[in-house]
Motif scaffolding. Structure first.
Motif, mmCIF file in Angstrom:
data_model
loop_
_atom_site.group_PDB
_atom_site.id
_atom_site.type_symbol
_atom_site.label_atom_id
_atom_site.label_comp_id
_atom_site.label_asym_id
_atom_site.label_seq_id
_atom_site.Cartn_x
_atom_site.Cartn_y
_atom_site.Cartn_z
ATOM 1 N N ILE A 1 -0.171 -4.279 -5.898
ATOM 2 C CA ILE A 1 0.276 -2.965 -5.427
ATOM 3 C C ILE A 1 -0.879 -1.982 -5.537
ATOM 4 O O ILE A 1 -1.545 -1.892 -6.569
ATOM 5 N N GLU A 2 -1.083 -1.248 -4.450
ATOM 6 C CA GLU A 2 -2.215 -0.325 -4.315
ATOM 7 C C GLU A 2 -1.732 1.113 -4.204
ATOM 8 O O GLU A 2 -0.819 1.408 -3.429
ATOM 9 N N ILE A 3 -2.372 1.995 -4.973
ATOM 10 C CA ILE A 3 -2.159 3.442 -4.840
ATOM 11 C C ILE A 3 -3.419 4.029 -4.202
ATOM 12 O O ILE A 3 -4.459 4.145 -4.857
ATOM 13 N N PRO A 4 -3.396 4.403 -2.925
ATOM 14 C CA PRO A 4 -4.581 5.000 -2.311
ATOM 15 C C PRO A 4 -4.946 6.323 -2.982
ATOM 16 O O PRO A 4 -4.072 7.119 -3.357
ATOM 17 N N LEU A 5 -6.231 6.548 -3.121
ATOM 18 C CA LEU A 5 -6.692 7.741 -3.826
ATOM 19 C C LEU A 5 -6.557 9.017 -3.011
ATOM 20 O O LEU A 5 -6.819 10.104 -3.537
ATOM 21 N N ASN A 6 -6.128 8.914 -1.748
ATOM 22 C CA ASN A 6 -5.821 10.132 -0.994
ATOM 23 C C ASN A 6 -4.319 10.433 -1.005
ATOM 24 O O ASN A 6 -3.817 11.170 -0.159
ATOM 25 N N SER A 7 -3.608 9.870 -1.979
ATOM 26 C CA SER A 7 -2.204 10.203 -2.218
ATOM 27 C C SER A 7 -2.128 11.401 -3.163
ATOM 28 O O SER A 7 -3.113 11.743 -3.831
ATOM 29 N N PRO A 8 -0.970 12.045 -3.275
ATOM 30 C CA PRO A 8 -0.838 13.173 -4.207
ATOM 31 C C PRO A 8 -1.015 12.718 -5.663
ATOM 32 O O PRO A 8 -0.342 11.807 -6.118
ATOM 33 N N ARG A 9 -1.945 13.327 -6.360
ATOM 34 C CA ARG A 9 -2.211 13.052 -7.781
ATOM 35 C C ARG A 9 -2.231 11.551 -8.056
ATOM 36 O O ARG A 9 -1.473 11.034 -8.876
ATOM 37 N N GLY B 1 -6.594 2.228 -3.865
ATOM 38 C CA GLY B 1 -7.093 2.029 -2.519
ATOM 39 C C GLY B 1 -7.866 3.244 -2.063
ATOM 40 O O GLY B 1 -7.872 4.283 -2.728
ATOM 41 N N THR B 2 -8.512 3.126 -0.917
ATOM 42 C CA THR B 2 -9.383 4.186 -0.396
ATOM 43 C C THR B 2 -10.391 4.605 -1.455
ATOM 44 O O THR B 2 -10.642 5.794 -1.677
ATOM 45 N N VAL B 3 -10.961 3.614 -2.129
ATOM 46 C CA VAL B 3 -11.995 3.879 -3.129
ATOM 47 C C VAL B 3 -13.318 4.063 -2.392
ATOM 48 O O VAL B 3 -13.825 3.130 -1.769
ATOM 49 N N LEU B 4 -13.871 5.252 -2.476
ATOM 50 C CA LEU B 4 -15.082 5.586 -1.738
ATOM 51 C C LEU B 4 -16.280 5.841 -2.638
ATOM 52 O O LEU B 4 -17.417 5.878 -2.155
ATOM 53 N N ASP B 5 -16.050 6.014 -3.936
ATOM 54 C CA ASP B 5 -17.122 6.347 -4.863
ATOM 55 C C ASP B 5 -17.162 5.362 -6.020
ATOM 56 O O ASP B 5 -16.115 4.999 -6.572
ATOM 57 N N PRO B 6 -18.358 4.936 -6.436
ATOM 58 C CA PRO B 6 -18.461 4.004 -7.556
ATOM 59 C C PRO B 6 -17.850 4.535 -8.850
ATOM 60 O O PRO B 6 -17.376 3.753 -9.673
ATOM 61 N N GLU B 7 -17.838 5.857 -9.011
ATOM 62 C CA GLU B 7 -17.336 6.434 -10.255
ATOM 63 C C GLU B 7 -15.877 6.089 -10.519
ATOM 64 O O GLU B 7 -15.429 6.050 -11.670
ATOM 65 N N ALA B 8 -15.112 5.818 -9.465
ATOM 66 C CA ALA B 8 -13.698 5.478 -9.650
ATOM 67 C C ALA B 8 -13.525 4.162 -10.392
ATOM 68 O O ALA B 8 -12.498 3.941 -11.041
ATOM 69 N N CYS B 9 -14.516 3.300 -10.327
ATOM 70 C CA CYS B 9 -14.386 1.975 -10.932
ATOM 71 C C CYS B 9 -14.267 2.050 -12.446
ATOM 72 O O CYS B 9 -13.487 1.306 -13.056
ATOM 73 N N GLN B 10 -15.041 2.933 -13.077
ATOM 74 C CA GLN B 10 -14.944 3.077 -14.529
ATOM 75 C C GLN B 10 -13.556 3.546 -14.933
ATOM 76 O O GLN B 10 -12.988 3.076 -15.924
ATOM 77 N N ARG B 11 -13.009 4.462 -14.171
ATOM 78 C CA ARG B 11 -11.673 4.972 -14.491
ATOM 79 C C ARG B 11 -10.624 3.870 -14.348
ATOM 80 O O ARG B 11 -9.716 3.764 -15.175
ATOM 81 N N LEU B 12 -10.744 3.049 -13.323
ATOM 82 C CA LEU B 12 -9.814 1.936 -13.152
ATOM 83 C C LEU B 12 -9.962 0.926 -14.283
ATOM 84 O O LEU B 12 -8.972 0.379 -14.773
ATOM 85 N N ALA B 13 -11.193 0.663 -14.697
ATOM 86 C CA ALA B 13 -11.411 -0.265 -15.803
ATOM 87 C C ALA B 13 -10.769 0.260 -17.087
ATOM 88 O O ALA B 13 -10.154 -0.502 -17.845
ATOM 89 N N ASP B 14 -10.897 1.554 -17.333
ATOM 90 C CA ASP B 14 -10.303 2.153 -18.532
ATOM 91 C C ASP B 14 -8.785 2.018 -18.522
ATOM 92 O O ASP B 14 -8.164 1.886 -19.585
ATOM 93 N N ILE C 1 0.856 -1.189 0.000
ATOM 94 C CA ILE C 1 0.000 0.000 0.000
ATOM 95 C C ILE C 1 0.891 1.238 0.000
ATOM 96 O O ILE C 1 1.602 1.495 0.982
ATOM 97 N N LEU C 2 0.844 2.002 -1.077
ATOM 98 C CA LEU C 2 1.752 3.151 -1.229
ATOM 99 C C LEU C 2 1.024 4.451 -0.917
ATOM 100 O O LEU C 2 0.933 5.361 -1.752
ATOM 101 N N ARG C 3 0.548 4.571 0.298
ATOM 102 C CA ARG C 3 -0.186 5.774 0.688
ATOM 103 C C ARG C 3 0.773 6.965 0.778
ATOM 104 O O ARG C 3 1.759 6.929 1.515
ATOM 105 N N GLY C 4 0.472 7.995 -0.002
ATOM 106 C CA GLY C 4 1.293 9.191 0.006
ATOM 107 C C GLY C 4 2.351 9.234 -1.076
ATOM 108 O O GLY C 4 3.095 10.217 -1.177
ATOM 109 N N VAL C 5 2.437 8.196 -1.903
ATOM 110 C CA VAL C 5 3.455 8.172 -2.951
ATOM 111 C C VAL C 5 3.157 9.254 -3.990
ATOM 112 O O VAL C 5 2.003 9.563 -4.293
#
Length: 228
Positions: free
Chosen positions: A45-53, A74-87, A21-25
């Motif tokens: 490997i996970e990039i939490p969405l509360n990391s910089p950009r 990581g820290t996926v809180l909204d369904p809308e993020a799923c489409q972006r990850l799929a893309d 988990i690369l929180r803050g990377v």
């Protein structure tokens, strides 16, 4: 999820169910950190969405991710993020909480929802909604006794990863309790750590995982021989 990534995910969950988990990377360091972890042996490997950009980091990795490695957010809180990850073909959808809307959207996009839960209600809700893995969080605060209590009511074929407060000192205790794997945050990466330091810590965590599992397997074999 394409078949190559699906096979990579299944292999990782079976052989090395450890998530870095690369929180803050930051995007400018993520490539070197990622390479160090892959070289160490990590396959998730996970990039939490509360990391910089974070989306910039995920996109950078998605373009060069080896076939046997699976990345995502990581820290996926909204369904809308799923489409972006799929893309981006970054299938890991890792949450700190149990939100059926996020799980349902991840499943509809053929992603891999690894869902945070604490209570039996949350765990069973996540399982019914389509989680492929449960993430017991915050595991370190709850302890192995708590995990053993709720494990009895969970689907036996649904993996549970312990996340939060896991490091070299307590991995053996969790493996003995029956945990299926771990997510490592501050024990493998903190902002400011060099790629070399991250790689060294990653190798140590993987070595400990293998050591404690080998010891558990040997103990089980001795028990079977004694019963024969």
């Amino acid at each position: 999820m394409n078949e190559t990534r699906r096979a990579a995910l299944q292999a990782a969950l079976k052989d090395l169910p450890l998530v870095a988990i690369l929180r803050g990377v930051r995007p400018d360091e993520v490539d070197a950190i990622f390479d160090a972890l892959v070289t160490a042996g990590f396959r998730m490997i996970e990039i939490p969405l509360n990391s910089p950009r974070p989306w910039e980091s995920i996109e950078r990795l998605a373009k060069r991710c080896p076939d046997d490695v699976v990345i995502g957010a990581g820290t996926v809180l909204d369904p809308e993020a799923c489409q972006r990850l799929a893309d981006l073909e970054a299938p890991l959808v890792i949450t700190p909480n149990t939100d059926p809307a996020v799980i349902g959207e991840a499943a509809s996009q053929d992603l891999a929802p690894m869902i945070g839960c604490m209570t039996p209600t949350e765990a069973l809700t996540a399982a019914r909604a389509g989680a492929i893995t449960l993430k017991l969080f915050p595991a370190g605060k709850l302890g192995t006794g708590y995990f053993k209590d709720i494990k009895a009511v969970l689907p036996p074929d649904l993996p549970v990863l312990a996340v939060g407060g896991i490091d070299l000192d307590n991995m053996a205790e969790w493996v003995a309790a029956g945990i299926d794997g771990f997510g490592f945050g501050g024990s493998v990466y903190k902002p400011g750590w060099s790629a070399d330091e991250v790689g060294e810590r990653g190798r140590a965590l993987i070595a400990e995982w293998r050591r404690v599992n080998e010891g558990l397997n040997q103990a089980s074999e001795l028990e079977r021989e004694a019963d024969a």
